[in-house]
Design a protein around this motif. Structure first.
Motif, PDB file in Angstrom:
ATOM      1  N   MET A   1       5.492   6.191  -6.011  1.00 36.88           N
ATOM      2  CA  MET A   1       5.056   5.535  -4.930  1.00 36.88           C
ATOM      3  C   MET A   1       5.708   6.196  -3.663  1.00 36.88           C
ATOM      4  O   MET A   1       6.885   6.229  -3.499  1.00 36.88           O
ATOM      5  N   LYS A   2       5.017   6.206  -2.490  1.00 40.75           N
ATOM      6  CA  LYS A   2       5.752   6.681  -1.344  1.00 40.75           C
ATOM      7  C   LYS A   2       6.250   5.595  -0.592  1.00 40.75           C
ATOM      8  O   LYS A   2       6.277   4.527  -0.750  1.00 40.75           O
ATOM      9  N   GLU A   3       7.223   6.180   0.280  1.00 42.67           N
ATOM     10  CA  GLU A   3       7.827   5.120   1.162  1.00 42.67           C
ATOM     11  C   GLU A   3       6.694   4.238   1.834  1.00 42.67           C
ATOM     12  O   GLU A   3       5.791   4.865   2.409  1.00 42.67           O
ATOM     13  N   PRO A   4       7.000   2.910   2.075  1.00 41.97           N
ATOM     14  CA  PRO A   4       6.018   2.126   2.793  1.00 41.97           C
ATOM     15  C   PRO A   4       6.136   2.443   4.397  1.00 41.97           C
ATOM     16  O   PRO A   4       7.166   2.736   4.709  1.00 41.97           O
ATOM     17  N   GLN A   5       4.764   2.647   4.806  1.00 37.05           N
ATOM     18  CA  GLN A   5       4.882   2.702   6.272  1.00 37.05           C
ATOM     19  C   GLN A   5       3.677   1.610   6.863  1.00 37.05           C
ATOM     20  O   GLN A   5       3.114   1.011   6.060  1.00 37.05           O
ATOM     21  N   ILE A   6       3.652   1.640   8.069  1.00 34.43           N
ATOM     22  CA  ILE A   6       2.436   0.721   8.837  1.00 34.43           C
ATOM     23  C   ILE A   6       1.416   1.550   9.014  1.00 34.43           C
ATOM     24  O   ILE A   6       1.046   2.553   9.539  1.00 34.43           O
ATOM     25  N   PHE A   7       0.132   1.130   8.557  1.00 35.64           N
ATOM     26  CA  PHE A   7      -1.082   1.581   8.697  1.00 35.64           C
ATOM     27  C   PHE A   7      -1.979   0.677   9.565  1.00 35.64           C
ATOM     28  O   PHE A   7      -2.081  -0.509   9.184  1.00 35.64           O
ATOM     29  N   LYS A   8      -2.629   1.259  10.750  1.00 32.17           N
ATOM     30  CA  LYS A   8      -3.145   0.308  11.695  1.00 32.17           C
ATOM     31  C   LYS A   8      -4.684   0.769  11.980  1.00 32.17           C
ATOM     32  O   LYS A   8      -4.848   2.051  11.970  1.00 32.17           O
ATOM     33  N   ARG A   9      -5.254  -0.069  12.334  1.00 36.41           N
ATOM     34  CA  ARG A   9      -6.644   0.416  12.891  1.00 36.41           C
ATOM     35  C   ARG A   9      -7.158  -0.875  13.814  1.00 36.41           C
ATOM     36  O   ARG A   9      -6.989  -1.953  13.707  1.00 36.41           O
ATOM     37  N   SER A  10      -7.826  -0.351  14.989  1.00 40.81           N
ATOM     38  CA  SER A  10      -8.277  -1.159  16.136  1.00 40.81           C
ATOM     39  C   SER A  10      -9.756  -1.288  16.108  1.00 40.81           C
ATOM     40  O   SER A  10     -10.360  -0.259  15.712  1.00 40.81           O
ATOM     41  N   THR A  11     -10.345  -2.247  16.457  1.00 36.20           N
ATOM     42  CA  THR A  11     -11.697  -2.492  16.432  1.00 36.20           C
ATOM     43  C   THR A  11     -12.118  -3.442  17.574  1.00 36.20           C
ATOM     44  O   THR A  11     -11.395  -4.549  17.577  1.00 36.20           O
TER      45      THR A  11
ATOM     46  N   GLU B   1      -6.576  -5.756  16.247  1.00 37.09           N
ATOM     47  CA  GLU B   1      -5.862  -4.631  15.602  1.00 37.09           C
ATOM     48  C   GLU B   1      -5.298  -5.160  14.216  1.00 37.09           C
ATOM     49  O   GLU B   1      -4.375  -5.937  14.161  1.00 37.09           O
ATOM     50  N   LEU B   2      -5.506  -4.320  13.326  1.00 37.42           N
ATOM     51  CA  LEU B   2      -4.989  -4.969  11.821  1.00 37.42           C
ATOM     52  C   LEU B   2      -4.049  -3.792  11.394  1.00 37.42           C
ATOM     53  O   LEU B   2      -4.337  -2.477  11.562  1.00 37.42           O
ATOM     54  N   SER B   3      -2.920  -4.324  10.925  1.00 38.38           N
ATOM     55  CA  SER B   3      -1.837  -3.478  10.280  1.00 38.38           C
ATOM     56  C   SER B   3      -1.373  -3.982   8.992  1.00 38.38           C
ATOM     57  O   SER B   3      -1.540  -5.046   8.967  1.00 38.38           O
ATOM     58  N   VAL B   4      -1.119  -2.894   8.223  1.00 40.05           N
ATOM     59  CA  VAL B   4      -0.737  -3.117   6.926  1.00 40.05           C
ATOM     60  C   VAL B   4       0.378  -2.492   6.153  1.00 40.05           C
ATOM     61  O   VAL B   4       0.668  -0.959   6.730  1.00 40.05           O
ATOM     62  N   VAL B   5       1.360  -3.033   5.754  1.00 46.39           N
ATOM     63  CA  VAL B   5       2.434  -2.198   5.249  1.00 46.39           C
ATOM     64  C   VAL B   5       2.274  -1.606   3.935  1.00 46.39           C
ATOM     65  O   VAL B   5       1.856  -2.681   2.993  1.00 46.39           O
ATOM     66  N   ALA B   6       2.306  -0.427   3.679  1.00 52.00           N
ATOM     67  CA  ALA B   6       1.758   0.068   2.213  1.00 52.00           C
ATOM     68  C   ALA B   6       2.395   1.454   2.227  1.00 52.00           C
ATOM     69  O   ALA B   6       2.666   2.175   2.922  1.00 52.00           O
ATOM     70  N   GLY B   7       2.504   1.860   1.007  1.00 52.68           N
ATOM     71  CA  GLY B   7       2.902   3.257   0.517  1.00 52.68           C
ATOM     72  C   GLY B   7       1.692   4.240   0.290  1.00 52.68           C
ATOM     73  O   GLY B   7       1.717   5.434   0.430  1.00 52.68           O
ATOM     74  N   ASP B   8       0.437   3.802   0.342  1.00 49.77           N
ATOM     75  CA  ASP B   8      -0.831   4.503   0.039  1.00 49.77           C
ATOM     76  C   ASP B   8      -1.610   4.098   1.087  1.00 49.77           C
ATOM     77  O   ASP B   8      -2.233   2.996   1.327  1.00 49.77           O
ATOM     78  N   GLU B   9      -2.287   5.343   1.678  1.00 48.99           N
ATOM     79  CA  GLU B   9      -3.099   5.111   3.013  1.00 48.99           C
ATOM     80  C   GLU B   9      -4.508   4.653   2.461  1.00 48.99           C
ATOM     81  O   GLU B   9      -5.070   3.765   3.045  1.00 48.99           O
ATOM     82  N   LYS B  10      -4.816   5.294   1.411  1.00 49.38           N
ATOM     83  CA  LYS B  10      -6.554   4.711   0.873  1.00 49.38           C
ATOM     84  C   LYS B  10      -6.414   3.177   0.809  1.00 49.38           C
ATOM     85  O   LYS B  10      -7.241   2.676   0.924  1.00 49.38           O
ATOM     86  N   TRP B  11      -5.230   2.812   0.070  1.00 52.76           N
ATOM     87  CA  TRP B  11      -5.337   1.428  -0.339  1.00 52.76           C
ATOM     88  C   TRP B  11      -5.189   0.609   0.811  1.00 52.76           C
ATOM     89  O   TRP B  11      -5.874  -0.704   1.075  1.00 52.76           O
TER      90      TRP B  11
ATOM     91  N   TRP C   1       3.041 -11.505   8.924  1.00 54.40           N
ATOM     92  CA  TRP C   1       3.409 -12.086   7.596  1.00 54.40           C
ATOM     93  C   TRP C   1       4.515 -10.848   7.020  1.00 54.40           C
ATOM     94  O   TRP C   1       4.284  -9.712   7.218  1.00 54.40           O
ATOM     95  N   GLY C   2       5.416 -11.204   6.252  1.00 53.49           N
ATOM     96  CA  GLY C   2       6.171 -10.101   5.458  1.00 53.49           C
ATOM     97  C   GLY C   2       7.066  -9.461   6.619  1.00 53.49           C
ATOM     98  O   GLY C   2       7.453 -10.145   7.644  1.00 53.49           O
ATOM     99  N   LEU C   3       7.670  -8.337   6.081  1.00 53.94           N
ATOM    100  CA  LEU C   3       8.616  -7.522   6.931  1.00 53.94           C
ATOM    101  C   LEU C   3       8.038  -6.119   7.267  1.00 53.94           C
ATOM    102  O   LEU C   3       7.274  -5.475   6.429  1.00 53.94           O
ATOM    103  N   GLN C   4       8.748  -5.699   8.303  1.00 53.08           N
ATOM    104  CA  GLN C   4       8.429  -4.196   8.502  1.00 53.08           C
ATOM    105  C   GLN C   4       9.135  -3.407   7.413  1.00 53.08           C
ATOM    106  O   GLN C   4       9.965  -3.826   6.608  1.00 53.08           O
ATOM    107  N   PRO C   5       8.696  -2.046   7.170  1.00 54.49           N
ATOM    108  CA  PRO C   5       9.147  -1.118   6.213  1.00 54.49           C
ATOM    109  C   PRO C   5      10.581  -1.017   6.338  1.00 54.49           C
ATOM    110  O   PRO C   5      11.149  -0.740   5.302  1.00 54.49           O
TER     111      PRO C   5
END
Length: 311
Positions: free
Chosen positions: A1-11, A19-29, A187-191
């Motif tokens: 599993m890759k290091e978690p990072q913040i993925f964002k999208r604005s609409t 703007e929705l942000s998700v902390v994850a290790g996988d960009e597709k997910w 919610w939760g914490l940053q990477p």
């Protein structure tokens, strides 16, 4: 599993930038989860919009003074919660604000004088949450007077942000942010394992930060007079109208609400502005799990009793 990072999208949705942000290790997910959040906001937009004739909101408005309208349980419950907030704020929050004639309150540079008090009072005659009749068994909504209109401008984007968060959490997102043009929940914490740092905009220069807070599992909403206002005889009048008088609010530049739910944060920011510093803070201090930060016209800062901010 890759290091978690913040993925964002604005609409752009509901007339606002989300703007929705998700902390994850996988960009597709992460993108799949953001899609799920956006789909939920789109669904709520369809439900609540006043720009579509067949929305439940417009069905209620078209039948004002004529007949009750059967609505979904979701819309019914949102209206029910809105009425509860109206009761708590003594009418400073009121979803029947849609009854105000926009021709009289056109906040552009052409507006150079205020309507007289009697005209203003006449304008707000139809604003009265007590004239919303709910039938719990039949799930119907009826506006008693012809010409009454409801609108969810004061609570809708907070509700949408809250629902998007819930959907994303159900999908397994343990850390994220949903930001609806400054009304946000995190919610939760940053990477890096730290809480989310949010900035409160400087009312005199929205690109500058007035103060910072570190938050998690909280929602924040700001109502300010810096976005839309008019100047009359050198005095600034905000686009926030007091539903009890029909006149604009003066004396406060911005109100920021911090609580556990984005819908409540969104709904409580404007009424505190309308109620004024003393009454507004007194109300907030009586309530659990909710705090307020107020900046007045002279840039003085007022806070409810449990606030700790960094400037």
């Amino acid at each position: 599993m890759k290091e978690p990072q913040i993925f964002k999208r604005s609409t752009k949705l509901m007339g606002n930038r989300f703007e929705l942000s998700v902390v994850a290790g996988d960009e597709k997910w992460a993108n799949e989860k953001i899609d799920a959040g956006i789909d939920e906001i789109k669904r709520i937009e369809k439900l609540l919009t006043t720009f579509s004739d067949d929305s439940e909101t417009n069905q209620i408005n078209h039948n004002a003074g004529i007949a009750p309208v059967v609505v979904s349980r979701e819309t019914f419950d949102l209206i029910k919660r809105s009425i509860r907030i109206s009761e708590v704020t003594q009418g400073a929050f009121d979803i029947t604000y849609g009854s105000v004639d926009k021709k009289l309150w056109n906040f552009d540079q052409n507006m150079t004088s205020l309507p007289d008090k009697d005209t203003a009072k006449q304008m707000v005659r139809l604003i009265n949450f007590k004239n919303i009749v709910l039938d719990d068994k039949k799930c119907t909504v009826f506006l008693r007077e012809t010409g009454m209109r409801i609108g969810f401008g004061g609570i809708g984007k907070g509700y949408a942000a809250e629902r998007a968060k819930q959907i994303m959490k159900q999908e397994g997102v343990t850390s994220g942010v949903v930001n609806a043009s400054g009304d946000l929940n995190a919610w939760g914490l940053q990477p890096n394992g730290k809480k989310w740092t949010i900035g409160i905009a400087n009312p005199d220069s929205t690109h500058e930060i007035f103060s910072y807070m570190d938050i998690t599992d909280l929602a924040v909403a700001t109502s300010g007079n810096y976005e839309k206002f008019i100047m009359v005889d050198g005095k600034k009048y905000s686009h926030t109208i007091n539903p009890l008088t029909g006149l604009p609010v003066i004396g406060i530049k911005s109100v920021t609400i911090i609580t556990t739910n984005a819908e409540i944060a969104d709904a409580m920011a404007t009424p505190v502005m309308i109620m004024g510093i003393k009454t507004g803070l007194h109300m907030i201090n009586q309530m659990k799990h909710i705090e307020a930060i107020i900046i007045d016209d002279n840039n003085r800062l007022y806070t409810s009793k449990n606030i700790n901010i960094k400037q």
